[in-house]
Design a protein around this motif. Structure first.
Motif, PDB file in Angstrom:
ATOM      1  N   HIS A  65       0.926  -1.115  -0.062  1.00  0.00           N
ATOM      2  CA  HIS A  65      -0.075  -0.038   0.004  1.00  0.00           C
ATOM      3  C   HIS A  65       0.857   1.178   0.019  1.00  0.00           C
ATOM      4  CE1 HIS A  65      -3.518  -2.617   0.878  1.00  0.00           C
ATOM      5  NE2 HIS A  65      -4.238  -1.653   1.017  1.00  0.00           N
ATOM      6  N   GLU A  89      -4.334   4.799   5.449  1.00  0.00           N
ATOM      7  CA  GLU A  89      -4.672   5.162   4.285  1.00  0.00           C
ATOM      8  C   GLU A  89      -6.112   5.834   4.002  1.00  0.00           C
ATOM      9  OE1 GLU A  89      -4.320   2.308   5.367  1.00  0.00           O
ATOM     10  OE2 GLU A  89      -6.211   1.007   4.725  1.00  0.00           O
ATOM     11  N   GLU A 296      -9.879 -11.072   4.647  1.00  0.00           N
ATOM     12  CA  GLU A 296      -9.025  -9.802   4.885  1.00  0.00           C
ATOM     13  C   GLU A 296      -9.143  -9.722   6.181  1.00  0.00           C
ATOM     14  OE1 GLU A 296      -9.574  -6.344   2.500  1.00  0.00           O
ATOM     15  OE2 GLU A 296      -9.634  -5.060   4.242  1.00  0.00           O
TER      16      GLU A 296
HETATM   17  C1  JFZ Z   1     -10.093  -2.282   2.193  1.00  0.00           C
HETATM   18  C2  JFZ Z   1      -9.485  -0.560   1.952  1.00  0.00           C
HETATM   19  O1  JFZ Z   1     -10.608   0.336   2.641  1.00  0.00           O
HETATM   20  C3  JFZ Z   1      -8.341  -0.488   3.244  1.00  0.00           C
HETATM   21  O2  JFZ Z   1      -7.654   0.710   3.119  1.00  0.00           O
HETATM   22  C4  JFZ Z   1      -7.388  -1.369   2.520  1.00  0.00           C
HETATM   23  O3  JFZ Z   1      -7.006  -1.223   1.125  1.00  0.00           O
HETATM   24  C5  JFZ Z   1      -7.802  -2.912   2.382  1.00  0.00           C
HETATM   25  C6  JFZ Z   1      -6.895  -3.779   1.782  1.00  0.00           C
HETATM   26  O4  JFZ Z   1      -9.179  -2.896   1.837  1.00  0.00           O
HETATM   27  O5  JFZ Z   1     -10.530  -2.260   3.384  1.00  0.00           O
HETATM   28  C7  JFZ Z   1     -11.554  -3.330   3.557  1.00  0.00           C
HETATM   29  C8  JFZ Z   1     -12.331  -3.737   2.789  1.00  0.00           C
HETATM   30  C9  JFZ Z   1     -13.217  -4.910   2.761  1.00  0.00           C
HETATM   31  C10 JFZ Z   1     -13.110  -5.296   4.155  1.00  0.00           C
HETATM   32  C11 JFZ Z   1     -12.457  -4.765   5.131  1.00  0.00           C
HETATM   33  C12 JFZ Z   1     -11.521  -3.639   4.863  1.00  0.00           C
HETATM   34  N1  JFZ Z   1     -14.114  -6.341   4.425  1.00  0.00           N
HETATM   35  O6  JFZ Z   1     -14.777  -6.867   3.655  1.00  0.00           O
HETATM   36  O7  JFZ Z   1     -14.067  -7.024   5.596  1.00  0.00           O
END
Ligand code: JFZ
Length: 499
Positions: A65, A89, A296
């Protein structure tokens, strides 16, 4: 009275089905009633082409990132954003005392300072290679909308910074030169784009604006494919807003177009939804995309939860911070042991594990990340064969660690070493393949194996005891590599107790 009960039962069933089919992480069960769908999956449920097989074999990946948020590094005007704040971020959109004031004139001008003097994509790529990453995912554009490549479709891009050069190109070339496959992270959601809106467009004006945004998104994606034709896939993000959800006809056609332009392209389940707004999995419980992209910062509790789908787990080192976080003090940051445990959990359940790095505004990794990368390197040098191109092993779970398997080779990565130094491997009594040879990776010594037919009543398993040398010491997980072969004598047919 009876009617009420029936109604209640109906309601319970309804709630239950809704709940389960709505879930895109956790245990899966297909909805009982199948719907007629136009916007279901585009690719087959379990692709078997070379690109997808390569994806299955990666084991370990790196996420990076990087963007303007690397400059503040989770602090704004000397105030740490950690109290009451989430990932670094996201700093531009925070509210409260930790948020950037007047962000239009502050955060949105950070690009004028973006001049990472230490950025060396080759150095990053060498580190990733040494640590054992087989693929990497790079943020071309995060939610703030700043593009790290010279896009024709928005002035808010790297050419306007003092750095000027195409960062995406440098990253793609450097990693591919190290034999690492590159995937591009791309955020659909964009905070500072006047055409973006989060709710479903209502008025004609809103509809026209959002259509502009969709066209812009398509243009940027086609541009990325054209500029970097060797990428293996996209890692999409920010697709949860109702604006995107209602654009399912557009996104379906776009996915088709991207795939036609780039055969073998890999796209996860976080790109689009069906016409009923179902994301990740469609209304019939079918995976949308080539792999499940929902793990995630979480792990499946059981292999069965995955229902045979491919998946990746993307993971931060701090609790929740993807972009650079200057100050790690007072936070629990995952250790190399934690990361190895998560890596093994992932590969033992047919997933890839992707570790995130958030370089600073000069292009340097955080010292904590460097430390973990070099510790992983040490570990992978000896043990990577238990990680690459392995599959879930159909053996009873072990309390000692995690199994992975490659044909007739079974690996048991030990996290919990038994005090008696006997690693007991449970094998179903009717198994045609049992451990016949064993050694510890990195130790050139055959280990003694004894068949322990414990003879427990109603036990479906028999046991193979691997004797670990008490002189072998390790302060990290280690791997027992076993060759599987026919049992020399069948498990004794001891009489089951009759009660
Ligand atoms: C997203 C982004 O908002 C974050 O900044 C970062 O890039 C990450 C990899 O992806 O954040 C998330 C997106 C989805 C979930 C949680 C955080 N989710 O579905 O649980």
């Amino acid at each position: 009275m009876k009617n009420n009960w029936i109604r209640l039962l109906g309601l319970c069933l309804l709630l239950q089905t809704n709940q389960v089919s709505a879930q895109w992480t956790g245990p899966k069960s297909k909805p009982q009633v199948q719907k007629e769908l136009t916007y279901g999956p585009i690719t087959p449920a379990h692709r078997t082409d070379a690109a997808m097989e390569a994806f299955r074999n990666y084991g370990l990946g790196q996420f990076i990132h990087w963007g303007l948020y690397a400059i503040p590094g989770n602090e704004w005007e000397g105030i740490s954003a950690r109290k009451g704040a989430a990932a670094s971020e996201w700093i531009r959109t925070w509210s409260g005392p930790t948020a950037p004031k007047d962000w239009k004139n502050t955060y949105d001008n950070l690009y004028k300072q973006f001049n990472p003097k230490d950025f060396d994509a080759k150095k990053w790529a060498k580190q990733a290679k040494a640590m054992g990453a087989k693929y990497m995912i790079f943020t071309t554009k995060h939610h703030d909308g700043f593009a790290l490549w010279p896009t024709k479709y928005s002035p808010y891009n790297i050419t306007k910074s003092p750095y000027k050069k195409d960062i995406v190109k440098e990253v793609v070339e450097a990693y591919q030169a190290e034999g690492i496959d590159v995937y591009l992270y791309f955020s659909i959601l964009e905070w500072n784009n006047p055409d973006y809106l989060s709710k479903a467009p209502q008025s004609l004006e809103e509809k026209a604006k959002y259509q502009n945004f969709l066209n812009y998104t398509r243009n940027q994606l086609l541009e990325l494919l054209k500029n970097y034709p060797t990428i293996k896939g996209f890692w999409f993000d920010g697709t949860w807003d109702q604006s995107w959800v209602q654009a399912y006809d557009f996104t379906y056609k776009l996915e088709k177009e991207l795939r036609e332009l780039h055969p073998g392209l890999i796209i996860g389940s976080r790109f689009r939804n069906d016409e009923f707004g179902k994301r990740h999995f469609d209304s019939n419980g079918q995976l949308l995309g080539d792999y499940e992209q929902g793990w995630e910062r979480k792990m499946p509790q059981a292999y069965e939860w995955l229902a045979g789908n491919d998946w990746d787990a993307v993971m931060t080192i701090p609790p929740n911070g993807w972009g650079y976080m200057k100050d790690w003090s007072g936070l629990y940051t995952k250790t190399t042991d934690d990361i190895l445990d998560l890596l093994l959990q992932s590969v033992s359940m047919n997933g890839n594990f992707v570790l995130n790095f958030g370089p600073d505004g000069h292009g340097n990794m955080h010292p904590g990340e460097d430390k973990i990368a070099s510790e992983l390197e040490e570990w992978m040098k000896v043990n990577s064969e238990a990680i690459y191109a392995v599959r879930h092993a159909e053996f009873p779970l072990s309390k000692l660690g995690y199994y992975t398997q490659k044909d007739s080779i079974l690996y048991l990565t030990i996290f919990n070493r038994p005090v008696n130094n006997i690693a007991r491997v449970a094998v179903p009594k009717n198994a045609k393949a049992v451990p016949i040879q064993a050694n510890i990776l990195g130790l050139d010594q055959a280990l003694e194996i004894k068949h322990a037919d414990v003879g427990f009543d109603l036990d479906k398993n028999t046991y193979y005891d691997i004797y670990l040398p008490s002189t072998y010491l390790s302060d990290r997980a280690f791997v027992i590599k076993m060759e599987l072969g026919s049992p020399t004598k069948s498990s004794q047919q001891l009489m089951e107790a009759k009660m």
